[in-house]
Design a protein around this motif. Structure first.
Motif, short mmCIF file in Angstrom:
data_model
loop_
_atom_site.label_atom_id
_atom_site.label_comp_id
_atom_site.label_asym_id
_atom_site.label_seq_id
_atom_site.Cartn_x
_atom_site.Cartn_y
_atom_site.Cartn_z
N ALA A 151 0.83 -1.21 0.00
CA ALA A 151 0.00 0.00 0.00
C ALA A 151 0.86 1.26 0.00
N THR A 152 1.95 1.25 0.75
CA THR A 152 2.86 2.39 0.78
C THR A 152 3.43 2.66 -0.61
N ALA A 153 3.90 1.61 -1.26
CA ALA A 153 4.45 1.77 -2.61
C ALA A 153 3.37 2.23 -3.59
N ALA A 154 2.17 1.65 -3.49
CA ALA A 154 1.10 1.99 -4.43
C ALA A 154 0.62 3.43 -4.25
N VAL A 155 0.41 3.86 -3.02
CA VAL A 155 -0.04 5.23 -2.77
C VAL A 155 1.02 6.22 -3.23
N SER A 156 2.27 5.92 -2.97
CA SER A 156 3.35 6.81 -3.39
C SER A 156 3.49 6.86 -4.91
N TYR A 157 3.33 5.71 -5.55
CA TYR A 157 3.40 5.67 -7.01
C TYR A 157 2.26 6.48 -7.62
N ARG A 158 1.08 6.34 -7.06
CA ARG A 158 -0.08 7.10 -7.56
C ARG A 158 0.16 8.60 -7.42
N THR A 159 0.69 9.02 -6.29
CA THR A 159 0.99 10.43 -6.08
C THR A 159 2.07 10.90 -7.05
N PHE A 160 3.07 10.07 -7.28
CA PHE A 160 4.14 10.39 -8.22
C PHE A 160 3.57 10.59 -9.62
N ARG A 161 2.69 9.71 -10.05
CA ARG A 161 2.09 9.80 -11.38
C ARG A 161 1.15 10.99 -11.49
N GLN A 162 0.45 11.34 -10.43
CA GLN A 162 -0.46 12.49 -10.46
C GLN A 162 0.29 13.81 -10.55
#
Length: 150
Positions: free
Chosen positions: A122-133
């Protein structure tokens, strides 16, 4: 929003670190189960407790920057991605290197390990989503961090 989620994931990791990560049960044919034991992340070896520290540090980093100062989102999201992926890899490696059982004792992963895996993912996924946004790319990050050659 990413910061609050990361902070909550860090707190969840801290709580999960005290749940069983490695369980051992002992049984003898004819006598049945003789008992068992478990250990939390702090006693399950370096890969377990260091992955917990990574995730807690990421949560604290996010909470600190939410409360104290403004840091560009790309920096926090990149830190979160690295922490999440590294912790996920370490937890998986710890899981596959648990001691093998035998005819008397069996070993298995405990609930804390599973929760740690979910939190790291979840940490990696939330951070990746923020990075892409943030419409950022790794190349744009490299351009910001590495000075151009003269």
């Amino acid at each position: 929003m990413h910061e609050k989620i990361s902070a909550a994931l860090g707190l969840t990791t801290f709580l999960a670190s005290f749940l069983p990560w490695l369980e051992v049960s002992v049984s003898v044919t004819g006598l049945g189960s003789l008992g068992g034991s478990s250990t939390n992340a702090w006693g399950a070896g370096f890969l377990a407790w260091f992955s917990v520290l990574l995730l807690i540090a990421n949560g604290a980093y996010s909470a600190m920057h939410t409360l104290i100062s403004h840091v560009p989102a790309i920096d926090r999201s990149l830190v979160g991605m690295v922490a999440g992926v590294a912790a996920l890899a370490m937890i998986l490696l710890r899981w596959v290197t648990f001691p093998a059982g035998n005819s008397v004792a069996t070993t298995s992963a405990g609930f804390g390990l599973y929760l740690g895996l979910v939190v790291a993912l979840a940490t990696a996924a939330v951070s990746y989503r923020t990075f892409r946004q943030s419409d950022a790319t790794l190349q744009s990050l490299k351009d910001r961090l590495v000075p151009p050659r003269p």
